[in-house]
Write a protein that holds these residues in place. Structure first.
Motif, PDB file in Angstrom:
ATOM      1  N   ARG A 198       0.858  -1.102  -0.112  1.00 55.22           N
ATOM      2  CA  ARG A 198      -0.071   0.027   0.010  1.00 55.22           C
ATOM      3  C   ARG A 198       0.862   1.386  -0.157  1.00 55.22           C
ATOM      4  O   ARG A 198       0.560   2.266  -0.678  1.00 55.22           O
ATOM      5  CB  ARG A 198      -0.885  -0.124   1.128  1.00 55.22           C
ATOM      6  CG  ARG A 198      -1.985   0.940   1.404  1.00 55.22           C
ATOM      7  CD  ARG A 198      -2.934   1.114   0.154  1.00 55.22           C
ATOM      8  NE  ARG A 198      -3.666   2.407  -0.027  1.00 55.22           N
ATOM      9  CZ  ARG A 198      -4.601   2.612   0.785  1.00 55.22           C
ATOM     10  NH1 ARG A 198      -5.129   1.751   1.427  1.00 55.22           N
ATOM     11  NH2 ARG A 198      -5.081   3.760   0.538  1.00 55.22           N
ATOM     12  N   ALA A 199       2.019   1.231   0.759  1.00 57.37           N
ATOM     13  CA  ALA A 199       2.812   2.382   0.856  1.00 57.37           C
ATOM     14  C   ALA A 199       3.421   2.616  -0.621  1.00 57.37           C
ATOM     15  O   ALA A 199       3.516   3.865  -0.911  1.00 57.37           O
ATOM     16  CB  ALA A 199       4.101   2.093   1.793  1.00 57.37           C
ATOM     17  N   LEU A 200       3.806   1.627  -1.316  1.00 55.81           N
ATOM     18  CA  LEU A 200       4.365   1.655  -2.783  1.00 55.81           C
ATOM     19  C   LEU A 200       3.356   2.137  -3.680  1.00 55.81           C
ATOM     20  O   LEU A 200       3.638   3.053  -4.451  1.00 55.81           O
ATOM     21  CB  LEU A 200       4.939   0.269  -3.057  1.00 55.81           C
ATOM     22  CG  LEU A 200       5.922  -0.424  -2.526  1.00 55.81           C
ATOM     23  CD1 LEU A 200       6.125  -1.893  -2.763  1.00 55.81           C
ATOM     24  CD2 LEU A 200       7.324   0.502  -2.647  1.00 55.81           C
ATOM     25  N   HIS A 210       6.012   8.114   2.872  1.00 49.77           N
ATOM     26  CA  HIS A 210       5.288   7.100   2.908  1.00 49.77           C
ATOM     27  C   HIS A 210       5.801   5.732   3.530  1.00 49.77           C
ATOM     28  O   HIS A 210       5.114   4.882   3.792  1.00 49.77           O
ATOM     29  CB  HIS A 210       4.655   6.863   1.461  1.00 49.77           C
ATOM     30  CG  HIS A 210       4.210   7.888   0.666  1.00 49.77           C
ATOM     31  ND1 HIS A 210       2.454   8.200   1.114  1.00 49.77           N
ATOM     32  CD2 HIS A 210       4.399   8.797  -0.023  1.00 49.77           C
ATOM     33  CE1 HIS A 210       2.230   9.243   0.197  1.00 49.77           C
ATOM     34  NE2 HIS A 210       3.374   9.604  -0.478  1.00 49.77           N
ATOM     35  N   ILE A 211       6.928   5.834   3.904  1.00 50.20           N
ATOM     36  CA  ILE A 211       7.649   4.825   4.931  1.00 50.20           C
ATOM     37  C   ILE A 211       8.407   5.021   6.093  1.00 50.20           C
ATOM     38  O   ILE A 211       8.932   6.377   5.864  1.00 50.20           O
ATOM     39  CB  ILE A 211       8.621   4.158   3.795  1.00 50.20           C
ATOM     40  CG1 ILE A 211       9.713   4.980   3.017  1.00 50.20           C
ATOM     41  CG2 ILE A 211       7.772   3.275   2.444  1.00 50.20           C
ATOM     42  CD1 ILE A 211      10.617   4.269   1.929  1.00 50.20           C
ATOM     43  N   PRO A 212       8.740   4.289   6.893  1.00 50.24           N
ATOM     44  CA  PRO A 212       9.307   4.758   7.782  1.00 50.24           C
ATOM     45  C   PRO A 212      11.059   5.149   7.635  1.00 50.24           C
ATOM     46  O   PRO A 212      11.165   4.832   6.902  1.00 50.24           O
ATOM     47  CB  PRO A 212       9.301   3.530   8.731  1.00 50.24           C
ATOM     48  CG  PRO A 212       8.384   2.566   8.303  1.00 50.24           C
ATOM     49  CD  PRO A 212       8.298   2.814   6.774  1.00 50.24           C
ATOM     50  N   PRO A 213      11.523   6.067   8.501  1.00 51.61           N
ATOM     51  CA  PRO A 213      12.879   6.452   8.531  1.00 51.61           C
ATOM     52  C   PRO A 213      13.649   5.189   8.422  1.00 51.61           C
ATOM     53  O   PRO A 213      13.574   4.266   8.991  1.00 51.61           O
ATOM     54  CB  PRO A 213      13.221   7.276   9.590  1.00 51.61           C
ATOM     55  CG  PRO A 213      11.838   7.297  10.447  1.00 51.61           C
ATOM     56  CD  PRO A 213      10.816   6.644   9.753  1.00 51.61           C
ATOM     57  N   GLY A 214      14.808   5.483   7.388  1.00 51.42           N
ATOM     58  CA  GLY A 214      15.822   4.183   7.397  1.00 51.42           C
ATOM     59  C   GLY A 214      15.335   3.250   6.188  1.00 51.42           C
ATOM     60  O   GLY A 214      16.287   2.387   6.097  1.00 51.42           O
ATOM     61  N   VAL A 215      14.051   2.874   5.935  1.00 50.03           N
ATOM     62  CA  VAL A 215      13.808   2.073   5.090  1.00 50.03           C
ATOM     63  C   VAL A 215      14.614   2.367   3.671  1.00 50.03           C
ATOM     64  O   VAL A 215      14.907   1.308   3.289  1.00 50.03           O
ATOM     65  CB  VAL A 215      12.304   2.083   5.016  1.00 50.03           C
ATOM     66  CG1 VAL A 215      11.716   1.133   3.927  1.00 50.03           C
ATOM     67  CG2 VAL A 215      11.455   1.241   6.288  1.00 50.03           C
TER      68      VAL A 215
END
Ligand code: NAI
Ligand code: MG
Length: 490
Positions: A76-78, A201-206
């Protein structure tokens, strides 16, 4: 430090590490030039081993939670990233055109569109990260699970930077990996803009995106002991270094490398659409800076003159110029080094005994204009020429006459590359025989299209290792398989 006199006026960009926008630890920059105007348009951080360490640390930390996010949520984030790229597509396309010199209409806009499709495609595949059950016996339950690898190091080139970044980021993250990507020094800006979108849209570091040179930033990334997978697109010599780095730690590697792809014209294929297809396959509208360029044109001798004549007439209508103009078909070569390199091949072609310059040739080189080259075709070529063996990565095609089917297959396969091939004929038997016999990872019959989502794309021989663009590629390149075997009676 930076030697560019207009340094203060040039916008200094930052790179993405652990969700923060940072300068390089060393405080230095690399200039980014617009190759059509020969102007410095920005400066990006000159990342080094210290920055690589920070980025990998962030990716290791993020992996622990990202791998636990339900796959459909990652997907979903993608999809959300795709939507935001779409809403900003015109600005992104203009940025790509400015930094790469690729024409906005023919290249940069379609590149953004393809990237959106990649994020949508892989985003929709999260539920396909599934294993299988193995019928060992009634009393034993044996099943496999697909697990992410960990931190993926990705290194990309400049020729289609936005798409090549997307085609690594989307499947790697979908599968639950985290990533440190190093952009190409010549085209980091649109990928930094993509990183900015992804970060929302994604957490930090991903996803961590570094800028800098191959030796200072790319090499420490390849050799970082905590990286679990190397994914590289670029030249074959650097691909070999990537594989050496992987060998030292026994980690998986994917390589999308160069090509010298044959485009084979049978005597029944003289239609206008064949000519358009040959031009598309040669990627003339990307200055032929494409690993899949059909740069060795094998034309049956019975139609050789006719095909060359029609080809030249069509090629001469392509307009070389300002990448941002809607009229332009062909933009500028990426940088001075590539421009000089391509020119040296043209000089060599002109000097080659018996060669015939059919169209194009060396440019006038007034110092202040961009790195523009006309599409160039040498006729009466021989497959043994350096021009026909080496990847020129510029708009230089060699046309080689042939007579016998076995002979043309032999010539087509006489290359250490094996990425793409194009076959032009109405005869289904000839088409499928050629597709069977040609040593290439991707054969197209009667079309010269680009990669599509779902397509299993990759090279034979020294053109690479592993596949990209498909579900199978995501599973093979970005997961590892665990087998769990349970005895049900003890
Ligand atoms: P390259 O292979 O040197 O660069 C590609 C990427 O690798 C860039 O991000 C670069 O910084 C990085 N890199 C370079 N040296 C490295 C090292 N020692 N360790 C880690 N990373 C490193 O390609 P380049 O110099 O831009 O172009 C040279 C030729 O390569 C072209 O003329 C063309 O023949 C081929 N090429 C093929 C591409 C493809 O899509 N297959 C794309 C770009 C170039
Ligand atoms: Mg540039």
């Amino acid at each position: 430090m930076n030697e560019n006199p207009s340094f203060q006026r040039v916008q200094q960009r930052k790179m993405l590490v652990a969700g923060n926008w940072v300068h390089a630890k060393g405080g230095e920059f690399v200039d980014v030039e617009n190759p059509a105007r020969r102007q410095i348009i920005a400066a990006v951080p000159r990342g080094s081993a210290e920055d690589v360490n920070d980025a990998v640390d962030a990716a290791i930390l993020a992996f622990e939670s990202w791998k636990r996010v339900p796959p459909r949520e990652r997907g979903r984030a993608l999809q959300n990233i795709a939507d935001e790229v779409e809403s900003r597509s015109e600005g992104l396309a203009r940025l790509i055109a400015e930094e790469t010199g690729n024409a906005l209409r023919t290249q940069a806009r379609p590149e953004v569109k393809s990237s959106i499709e990649m994020f949508r495609y892989f985003g929709g595949l999260a539920s396909e990260l599934k294993g299988e059950t193995i019928p060992l016996s009634r009393d034993v339950l044996s099943f496999t699970v697909r697990e992410p690898l960990g931190v993926v190091a990705a290194i990309i080139p400049w020729n289609a930077p936005f798409l090549l970044a997307s085609v690594k980021i989307a499947p790697a993250l979908c599968a639950g990996n985290t990533m440190v990507m190093k952009t190409a020094e010549d085209a980091p800006l649109a990928v930094l803009a993509l990183a900015e979108i992804c970060a929302k849209h994604i957490p930090p570091g991903v996803l961590n995106v570094l800028t800098g040179t191959g030796t200072e930033c790319g090499a420490p990334l390849l050799n970082h002991p905590e990286v679990s997978k190397l994914s590289f697109t670029g030249s074959t010599p650097v691909g070999k270094l990537v594989m050496e780095a992987a060998a030292k730690r026994i980690i998986p590697v994917s390589l999308e490398l160069g090509g010298k792809s044959p485009s084979i014209v049978f005597p029944d294929a003289v239609d206008d659409w064949v000519i358009e297809g040959i031009i598309a396959a040669m990627r003339f509208t990307r200055q032929s800076q494409s690993c899949t360029a059909g740069s060795r044109l094998f034309v049956h001798k019975d139609v050789y003159s006719k095909v060359l004549e029609k080809l030249c007439s069509a090629v001469s209508k392509l307009k070389v110029g300002d990448p941002l103009s809607e009229e332009t078909d062909i933009g500028a070569i990426i940088n001075r080094r590539q421009f000089e390199k391509v020119c040296s091949y043209i000089e060599e072609g002109v000097r080659q005994p018996n060669s015939k310059l059919v169209i194009g040739g060396l440019p006038n080189r007034p110092e202040d204009t961009g790195y523009f080259l006309q599409p160039t075709i040498f006729g009466q070529g021989e497959n043994s020429w350096r021009l026909a063996q080496e990847e020129i990565f510029g708009p230089v095609m060699v046309a080689i006459p042939w007579e016998d089917e076995a002979e043309v297959i032999r010539m087509a396969n006489d290359s250490h590359y094996g990425l793409a091939a194009y076959v032009w004929t109405h005869d289904i038997g000839k088409a499928l025989r050629t597709a069977r016999d040609v040593e290439a990872g991707w054969v197209q019959v009667n079309q010269g299209a680009g990669q599509q989502p779902g397509h299993s794309y990759g090279g034979y021989k020294q053109s690479g290792l592993g596949r990209e663009f498909s579900l199978a590629a995501m599973l093979d390149s970005f997961t590892q398989t665990k087998n769990v075997t349970v005895n049900l009676v003890h």
